[in-house]
Design a protein around this motif. Structure first.
Motif, short mmCIF file in Angstrom:
data_model
loop_
_atom_site.label_atom_id
_atom_site.label_comp_id
_atom_site.label_asym_id
_atom_site.label_seq_id
_atom_site.Cartn_x
_atom_site.Cartn_y
_atom_site.Cartn_z
N GLU A 103 1.01 -1.24 0.14
CA GLU A 103 0.01 0.04 -0.14
C GLU A 103 0.92 1.23 -0.18
O GLU A 103 0.44 2.40 -0.63
CB GLU A 103 -0.95 0.12 1.08
CG GLU A 103 -2.13 0.96 1.08
CD GLU A 103 -2.96 0.95 0.17
OE1 GLU A 103 -2.94 -0.14 -0.42
OE2 GLU A 103 -3.51 2.05 -0.34
N ALA A 104 2.10 1.12 0.59
CA ALA A 104 2.89 2.35 0.67
C ALA A 104 3.34 2.63 -0.68
O ALA A 104 3.67 3.94 -0.81
CB ALA A 104 4.19 1.99 1.53
N VAL A 105 3.36 1.98 -1.79
CA VAL A 105 3.54 2.26 -2.91
C VAL A 105 2.81 3.51 -3.56
O VAL A 105 2.90 4.20 -4.01
CB VAL A 105 3.86 1.11 -4.30
CG1 VAL A 105 3.64 1.25 -5.40
CG2 VAL A 105 4.84 0.37 -3.66
N LYS A 106 1.55 3.14 -3.43
CA LYS A 106 0.33 4.03 -3.75
C LYS A 106 0.53 5.38 -3.32
O LYS A 106 0.38 6.41 -3.76
CB LYS A 106 -0.91 3.31 -3.77
CG LYS A 106 -2.17 4.01 -4.08
CD LYS A 106 -3.40 3.43 -3.88
CE LYS A 106 -3.79 1.79 -4.70
NZ LYS A 106 -5.12 1.67 -4.50
N GLN A 107 0.78 5.33 -1.95
CA GLN A 107 0.88 6.58 -1.06
C GLN A 107 2.00 7.34 -1.61
O GLN A 107 2.05 8.53 -1.58
CB GLN A 107 0.98 6.20 0.38
CG GLN A 107 1.01 7.36 1.51
CD GLN A 107 -0.35 8.18 1.17
OE1 GLN A 107 -1.39 7.60 0.74
NE2 GLN A 107 0.02 9.61 1.48
N ALA A 108 3.19 6.60 -1.88
CA ALA A 108 4.48 7.32 -2.10
C ALA A 108 4.12 7.84 -3.45
O ALA A 108 4.70 9.20 -3.74
CB ALA A 108 5.54 6.41 -2.16
#
Lengths: 396, 396
Positions: B49-54
């Motif tokens: 999920e951190a990918v989307k946020q990044a």
């Protein structure tokens, strides 16, 4: 220790890096705003706002396994390829399908894919000077032989008589780049018709296939209503290479495509080869998020008026200083006649005024220099008094 | 009409495409949920999920001209290269700096860059069977000669005696891939020490430089606490190729890096060559948004427990059916002994049960088949009764 083929290239590239480092050094001393760096074709215009919005939508709407996953075909997502084909058909009256489109890692990736697919060692690839210097490296990657047609410095249209003489049974490809880097010239429809007729006749004469490779990263960057003919309509064995680097200001994202029309000889075999070449050269597929992005933004375009203002201001300013230059109809380069016999001397003189420009010999056309005007308007305006001072060294 | 070198490759790739199309055909008839496609290494786990946020943060925080622009060096953004170096140093006790890192278009792009930089026509590149079949194509791209070490089917550690015998004065590179595709085996520290000692001795004996190229897309995918030695610490002339395709589930985005340590002979020249190779092969630079993304997500990792569950379930299930297989410590592949002498026959038999698997001869190891278990858990569970039926054809 490194490969023999790389040694010269590393040496040459050190010269370019030295120039780049010189720019950084000057910026450190005088401040970046007092350095007039016209050396690189790196757009200074931001991507359209729609790009940001489209990425946000893709993150919200698409399954990440698909959005960031390998594409089923190395040629790219089927829906993206269909969107590209439909856009071309709408704009140019062509009849492409998704299968005719190969999504690529920019135009540079696409050119490597098509040359890998076509070139046997010793095959000749013809280019018209002045030309983008990388064509030499790309051809050399596959042990092809670059054949230069000398520049027509009157109007920078290609010299077609010399072209006709230099086509041999070994000629496998001809690369054209219109709008042109470094001149900004657009090849006229008349030029294209004559070029196609010569190639058709030579194919018949030699019983060979000669491919016209149209490198078109600047297609959308034209001014004063100039028309850029779509080359597949003039010559059957045409392959188009395109990039969104300039039209959407995404040069770092490495996204473009090849068009391999059905009219190309053995087009299915060539498409299969392009698919394999995409894989084995290590591209594997064009970056997936960017594929989906350009499909969503297929009707978007960077703000041409920005470049047009730069073009007018720089062109007029340089002419007032006494410099000679063809007024470009496209791209974002001015190709200026060097007032010194050795244009490298002129580049060195310009550097004294913190002006960075590239010698024409890098493009097979000594005696000229290239200015990339994809910089901020402030850089253009502030550079003009410096060009005035520089001009006094030559025209006083 | 296409290049001679491409003809065989296109023919072979048609076979793979035929398999892919067969999968689609079966899915059309039986429904995708009733086809057990273990043929491709395309992760079925979503990016963290951190990918989307990044990506959202990058769009908000970064100047689009920088975020989507050419990088100053073809090797990538300076800050991204420093972040990668710092992360390696923290995890492996190495001493890299940003200049030792070349951001690449995935591991496939990186391998092409380093081979282009190193290989002269006729130079030998050693691989240990079973090996990722693309190494043959990448080596062939630069007219290198692939030299195979035969498989050690007892435990799939490399056969070091045969290796020692096959190193010649023409040996320029040795490619290792651990955790391994297709076996999932991790080379032990003892193996690495012996391999390094052999290479050191042969360099001295012949007065040559022999490069160890460590292809590491599966480094983070290990189970049961297995340790994967960091090879630059064992042998000076080591270059590491890495990809975020598996560790962050971004295979389509084409983002990875090369590490060229200072300890490598003439490392500055090799770094300069890698920079030039990145440019002239048409990569130009690794996709820029993805560079910034992996730097932001450098501490993130895909959910290994997902693959581990698949591994346990499929391994145990196949063993219960009577199939023989090494239990893998890493990656997401099982390499199963074919119960038929000709493993291609076994693959054909499996297809009758809608099970798609790849013959070991594609990896230089006939008599075995590869199963990629990066599929959904449902596919694993539902495939087991089918494997049971298949097994009855052989073990009854």
């Amino acid at each position: 220790m490194i490969a023999e083929k790389m040694k010269n290239m590393v040496a040459n590239s050190s010269a370019i890096r030295a120039m780049f480092e010189e720019g950084n050094r000057l910026a450190g001393i005088y401040g970046a705003e007092n350095v007039y760096d016209f050396s690189l074709g790196n757009p200074n215009v931001a991507a359209p706002e729609a790009v940001k919005q489209a990425i946000r939508e893709l993150l919200d709407e698409e399954d990440p396994v698909v959005l960031h996953g390998y594409t089923n075909s190395n040629c790219g997502y089927a829906d993206v390829r269909e969107t590209v084909a439909a856009s071309l058909n709408e704009r140019f009256g062509t009849h492409f399908e998704g299968k005719n489109i190969v999504m690529t890692v920019g135009a540079a990736g696409g050119l490597n894919v098509i040359l890998k697919s076509l070139i046997n060692p010793g095959d000749e690839v013809i280019v018209f000077a002045p030309y983008f210097g990388e064509y030499r490296s790309y051809t050399n990657n596959y042990d092809g032989v670059l054949v230069e047609i000398s520049p027509n410095t009157e109007n920078f249209q290609p010299k077609l008589d010399e072209f006709e003489q230099k086509i041999t049974p070994k000629t496998k490809a001809v690369i054209v780049n219109t709008p042109n880097n470094p001149t900004g010239v657009v090849y006229s429809e008349e030029t294209i018709r004559r070029l196609a007729a010569i190639m058709d006749a030579k194919q018949k004469e030699y019983g060979t296939e000669i491919f016209l490779i149209s490198d078109e990263p600047y297609r959308e960057l034209v001014y004063d209503g100039a028309k850029v003919p779509y080359l597949t309509k003039y010559y059957a064995n045409t392959v188009v290479g395109y990039s969104f680097s300039k039209s959407l200001s995404l040069p770092g994202e490495r996204i473009g495509y090849l068009v391999i029309p059905d009219e190309v000889s053995d087009s299915e075999e060539l498409l299969a080869a392009a698919n394999v070449a995409t894989r084995i050269l290590g591209f594997v597929n064009a970056p997936t998020l960017q594929q989906k992005l350009v499909a969503k933004c297929i009707r978007e375009k960077t703000d041409i008026s920005f470049y047009d203002r730069n073009r007018e201001t720089l062109y007029n300013g340089l002419r007032e200083c006494g410099f000679e230059c063809i007024k470009p109809e496209g791209a974002f380069y001015l190709f200026v006649k060097s007032p010194a016999a050795d244009e490298k001397e002129f580049c060195a003189a310009a550097k004294k005024y913190n002006i960075l420009i590239v010698p024409g010999s890098s493009f097979g056309c000594p005696g000229y220099v290239r200015l990339a005007y994809c910089v901020s308007y402030g850089t253009i305006v502030n550079s003009l008094p410096k060009f005035k001072e520089l001009s006094k060294e030559y025209f006083s």
